[in-house]
Design a protein around this motif. Structure first.
Motif, PDB file in Angstrom:
ATOM      1  N   PRO A  76      44.761  48.936  26.073  1.00 37.87           N
ATOM      2  CA  PRO A  76      45.530  49.662  27.097  1.00 37.87           C
ATOM      3  C   PRO A  76      44.823  50.921  27.576  1.00 37.87           C
ATOM      4  CG  PRO A  76      46.955  48.984  25.291  1.00 37.87           C
ATOM      5  CD  PRO A  76      45.563  48.679  24.856  1.00 37.87           C
ATOM      6  N   GLN A  77      44.142  51.620  26.644  1.00 38.07           N
ATOM      7  CA  GLN A  77      43.432  52.840  27.057  1.00 38.07           C
ATOM      8  C   GLN A  77      42.288  52.511  28.019  1.00 38.07           C
ATOM      9  OE1 GLN A  77      43.919  51.710  23.883  1.00 38.07           O
ATOM     10  NE2 GLN A  77      43.948  53.437  22.419  1.00 38.07           N
ATOM     11  N   GLY A  78      41.668  51.335  27.808  1.00 38.69           N
ATOM     12  CA  GLY A  78      40.593  50.924  28.706  1.00 38.69           C
ATOM     13  C   GLY A  78      41.111  50.610  30.087  1.00 38.69           C
ATOM     14  N   VAL A  79      42.240  49.909  30.157  1.00 38.02           N
ATOM     15  CA  VAL A  79      42.853  49.613  31.454  1.00 38.02           C
ATOM     16  C   VAL A  79      43.221  50.902  32.170  1.00 38.02           C
ATOM     17  CG1 VAL A  79      44.865  48.579  32.579  1.00 38.02           C
ATOM     18  CG2 VAL A  79      43.690  47.354  30.725  1.00 38.02           C
ATOM     19  N   GLU A  80      43.727  51.877  31.437  1.00 34.04           N
ATOM     20  CA  GLU A  80      44.117  53.143  32.045  1.00 34.04           C
ATOM     21  C   GLU A  80      42.891  53.889  32.589  1.00 34.04           C
ATOM     22  OE1 GLU A  80      46.636  56.240  33.343  1.00 34.04           O
ATOM     23  OE2 GLU A  80      46.893  54.105  32.898  1.00 34.04           O
ATOM     24  N   LEU A  81      41.769  53.826  31.862  1.00 36.76           N
ATOM     25  CA  LEU A  81      40.540  54.449  32.364  1.00 36.76           C
ATOM     26  C   LEU A  81      40.115  53.817  33.692  1.00 36.76           C
ATOM     27  CD1 LEU A  81      38.395  54.775  29.097  1.00 36.76           C
ATOM     28  CD2 LEU A  81      39.472  56.642  30.379  1.00 36.76           C
ATOM     29  N   VAL A  82      40.159  52.490  33.752  1.00 32.31           N
ATOM     30  CA  VAL A  82      39.767  51.797  34.979  1.00 32.31           C
ATOM     31  C   VAL A  82      40.734  52.123  36.114  1.00 32.31           C
ATOM     32  CG1 VAL A  82      39.514  49.524  36.047  1.00 32.31           C
ATOM     33  CG2 VAL A  82      38.515  49.960  33.807  1.00 32.31           C
ATOM     34  N   ARG A  83      42.019  52.189  35.801  1.00 27.69           N
ATOM     35  CA  ARG A  83      42.999  52.540  36.824  1.00 27.69           C
ATOM     36  C   ARG A  83      42.721  53.930  37.390  1.00 27.69           C
ATOM     37  NH1 ARG A  83      47.346  55.270  37.857  1.00 27.69           N
ATOM     38  NH2 ARG A  83      47.304  56.320  35.835  1.00 27.69           N
ATOM     39  N   LYS A  84      42.386  54.872  36.523  1.00 36.09           N
ATOM     40  CA  LYS A  84      42.087  56.229  36.986  1.00 36.09           C
ATOM     41  C   LYS A  84      40.804  56.267  37.807  1.00 36.09           C
ATOM     42  CE  LYS A  84      44.519  58.754  33.329  1.00 36.09           C
ATOM     43  NZ  LYS A  84      44.370  59.646  32.149  1.00 36.09           N
ATOM     44  N   ARG A 103      47.689  40.420  35.304  1.00 37.55           N
ATOM     45  CA  ARG A 103      47.897  40.344  33.860  1.00 37.55           C
ATOM     46  C   ARG A 103      47.263  41.526  33.134  1.00 37.55           C
ATOM     47  NH1 ARG A 103      46.713  34.925  34.957  1.00 37.55           N
ATOM     48  NH2 ARG A 103      44.589  35.123  34.126  1.00 37.55           N
ATOM     49  N   LEU A 104      46.170  42.025  33.675  1.00 39.14           N
ATOM     50  CA  LEU A 104      45.503  43.161  33.045  1.00 39.14           C
ATOM     51  C   LEU A 104      46.228  44.479  33.285  1.00 39.14           C
ATOM     52  CD1 LEU A 104      41.752  42.368  33.915  1.00 39.14           C
ATOM     53  CD2 LEU A 104      42.792  42.360  31.640  1.00 39.14           C
ATOM     54  N   GLY A 105      47.141  44.483  34.259  1.00 41.17           N
ATOM     55  CA  GLY A 105      47.786  45.733  34.641  1.00 41.17           C
ATOM     56  C   GLY A 105      47.019  46.484  35.710  1.00 41.17           C
ATOM     57  N   LEU A 106      46.195  45.749  36.460  1.00 40.96           N
ATOM     58  CA  LEU A 106      45.396  46.351  37.532  1.00 40.96           C
ATOM     59  C   LEU A 106      45.686  45.661  38.861  1.00 40.96           C
ATOM     60  CD1 LEU A 106      42.004  46.616  35.592  1.00 40.96           C
ATOM     61  CD2 LEU A 106      43.533  48.505  36.175  1.00 40.96           C
ATOM     62  N   ALA A 107      46.960  45.368  39.115  1.00 39.35           N
ATOM     63  CA  ALA A 107      47.344  44.687  40.352  1.00 39.35           C
ATOM     64  C   ALA A 107      46.924  45.509  41.555  1.00 39.35           C
ATOM     65  CB  ALA A 107      48.860  44.463  40.371  1.00 39.35           C
ATOM     66  N   TYR A 108      46.441  44.803  42.579  1.00 36.99           N
ATOM     67  CA  TYR A 108      45.959  45.499  43.774  1.00 36.99           C
ATOM     68  C   TYR A 108      47.048  46.364  44.401  1.00 36.99           C
ATOM     69  CZ  TYR A 108      42.575  41.697  43.284  1.00 36.99           C
ATOM     70  OH  TYR A 108      41.656  40.818  42.794  1.00 36.99           O
ATOM     71  N   ALA A 109      48.254  45.844  44.442  1.00 41.82           N
ATOM     72  CA  ALA A 109      49.348  46.606  45.059  1.00 41.82           C
ATOM     73  C   ALA A 109      49.561  47.921  44.335  1.00 41.82           C
ATOM     74  CB  ALA A 109      50.628  45.771  45.058  1.00 41.82           C
ATOM     75  N   ASP A 110      49.464  47.898  43.005  1.00 41.66           N
ATOM     76  CA  ASP A 110      49.641  49.123  42.228  1.00 41.66           C
ATOM     77  C   ASP A 110      48.489  50.085  42.455  1.00 41.66           C
ATOM     78  OD1 ASP A 110      51.969  48.058  41.209  1.00 41.66           O
ATOM     79  OD2 ASP A 110      51.019  47.308  39.372  1.00 41.66           O
ATOM     80  N   LEU A 111      47.274  49.558  42.488  1.00 46.21           N
ATOM     81  CA  LEU A 111      46.115  50.426  42.708  1.00 46.21           C
ATOM     82  C   LEU A 111      46.173  51.087  44.081  1.00 46.21           C
ATOM     83  CD1 LEU A 111      43.194  48.269  41.223  1.00 46.21           C
ATOM     84  CD2 LEU A 111      44.472  50.128  40.123  1.00 46.21           C
TER      85      LEU A 111
END
Length: 410
Positions: A76-84, A103-111
């Motif tokens: 989860p911390q890695g996904v959060e780094l990528v999101r930031k 599924r990774l939590g990096l949906a385009y709409a959210d980004l």
């Protein structure tokens, strides 16, 4: 300053199609932050032999001008780094299967909600929707599914793949073009958008006149080897000492060609006067030409045809192309220093802009493909203000990987 200076791309791709796309953008001056799985990195790092200095020649060929940031997306911390990081980028691109980013939590709409100006690009084998959407798309599979293999190869032999990863490479080119168009639109509107690039779509679009033949006649074109379906003679001929290509693409070239062959009777023959007639009679015409060409060596024909202005050319090996004066003289071969592989050579992207020197001075603007995790600490420090203590803590948790040289330097 190169055209895309100031544009930052978050690159979640691997293997060929996506990395080729981002390399093109990097060659144009964009900052490419390549996110890699920490243990093994991009799949193509293992594609070999050959390897040099522990690095795959395959990987080195499509990953120049990038910074490697090794982040574990299973954490989860890695996904959060990528999101930031995505919040601080202009473009994010991946070549996962459809639904993976969700599924990774990096949906385009959210980004894009966090960063409305963000341009997202997804490269898939078959597209985001349709009956084949979830199928994996590899180059060989797409070459077959797109019809390209069915029209390539000996007419009496097997369907044949093209000798390079054409589906991957063309898809990367189309993706980079679409991203550039989205950047232009964003300059007008301030808003990003999503780009959906399917390998099958890209390859099918290359059928052009072959598809046109089917749409016009209802008949699917068949393999013709190196012959052209609507132009003749336009193919490969054997000379006394090897092969060459000759392209008699119109009636003007036909007359010139007949003069070089010293067969004015062929030029005056009404059966071959027009291009369409030569195509319909190729079965009788090509053997006549083949016998004439076989009587002299390649150098003779290439010199004579070139003097006459008839398109022709040798069939070169990859080695001959990489050493060709025409390419080296235009600065198309670049040499870059690499920490373990020594001097790495690449063929550059074919972009030329006014003011480019195109020669040795251009080499200073290009960086060899990175080591795995070579820039992790630097990227996190520059873009997320994460210091050495937190970097070491994240590495200890298996969230990131820093290359040993970078860690020691830090």
């Amino acid at each position: 300053m190169r055209p895309l200076a100031g544009i930052r791309v978050l690159d979640l791709t691997r293997v060929v199609s996506g990395p080729f796309c981002t390399m093109l953008l990097g060659d144009l001056g964009a900052e490419i932050i390549k996110i890699e799985e920490p243990e093994h990195g991009d799949d193509s790092r293992a594609f070999g032999p050959p390897f040099t200095g522990g690095e795959s020649a395959y990987f080195l060929s499509v990953n120049r001008n990038k910074r490697s940031c090794a982040i574990n997306l299973k954490k989860p911390q890695g996904v959060e780094l990528v999101r930031k990081l995505a919040m601080r980028c202009d473009v994010v691109i991946d070549n996962f299967r459809p639904g993976t980013t969700d599924r990774l939590g990096l949906a385009y709409a959210d980004l894009r909600r966090d960063n409305p100006a963000l341009i997202s690009c997804a490269i898939t084998g078959f597209g985001a929707e349709g009956v084949d959407a979830n199928r994996p798309g590899y180059d060989l599979i797409i070459q077959g599914e797109s019809g390209i293999m069915d029209i390539t190869g000996d007419p009496h032999g097997l369907p044949t793949k093209i000798g390079t990863s054409i589906a991957d490479l063309v898809t990367g080119q189309f993706a980079s073009q679409a991203i550039l168009a989205a950047l232009v639109e964003r300059a007008r509107t301030g808003q990003g958008k999503h780009v959906d690039i399917a390998m099958l779509d890209c390859m099918a679009s290359l059928l052009t006149f072959n598809a046109g033949i089917y749409f016009t006649t209802g008949q699917s074109p068949k393999r013709r080897g190196n012959a052209h379906p609507t132009i003749a003679p336009y193919e490969t001929f054997r000379a006394a000492d090897g092969w060459l290509n000759i392209g008699v693409a119109n009636d003007k070239f036909w007359q010139l060609f007949c003069q070089v062959l010293e067969r004015p009777d062929l030029g005056a023959d009404p059966r071959y006067a027009r291009a369409s007639e030569r195509v319909s009679r190729r079965g009788e015409l090509v053997p006549i030409i083949a016998d004439i060409i076989a009587a002299q060596p390649r150098r003779y024909w290439i010199a004579a045809l070139t003097r006459a202005g008839v398109p022709c050319g040798d069939i070169r090996s990859v080695a001959e192309v990489c050493e060709a004066e025409q390419l080296t003289g235009r600065g198309m071969i670049v040499e870059m220093a690499h920490p373990t592989a020594g001097t790495v050579k690449n063929i550059l992207s074919p972009f030329r802009f006014g003011g480019d020197d195109g020669g040795d001075g251009d080499a200073a603007r290009h960086l060899a493909a990175p080591l795995l995790g070579e820039h992790t600490a630097a990227v996190l420090a520059e873009h997320l203000d994460i210091g050495p203590y937190e970097v070491r803590a994240l590495e200890a948790l298996g969230v990131i990987r820093c290359h040993q040289a970078e860690t020691a330097h830090g």
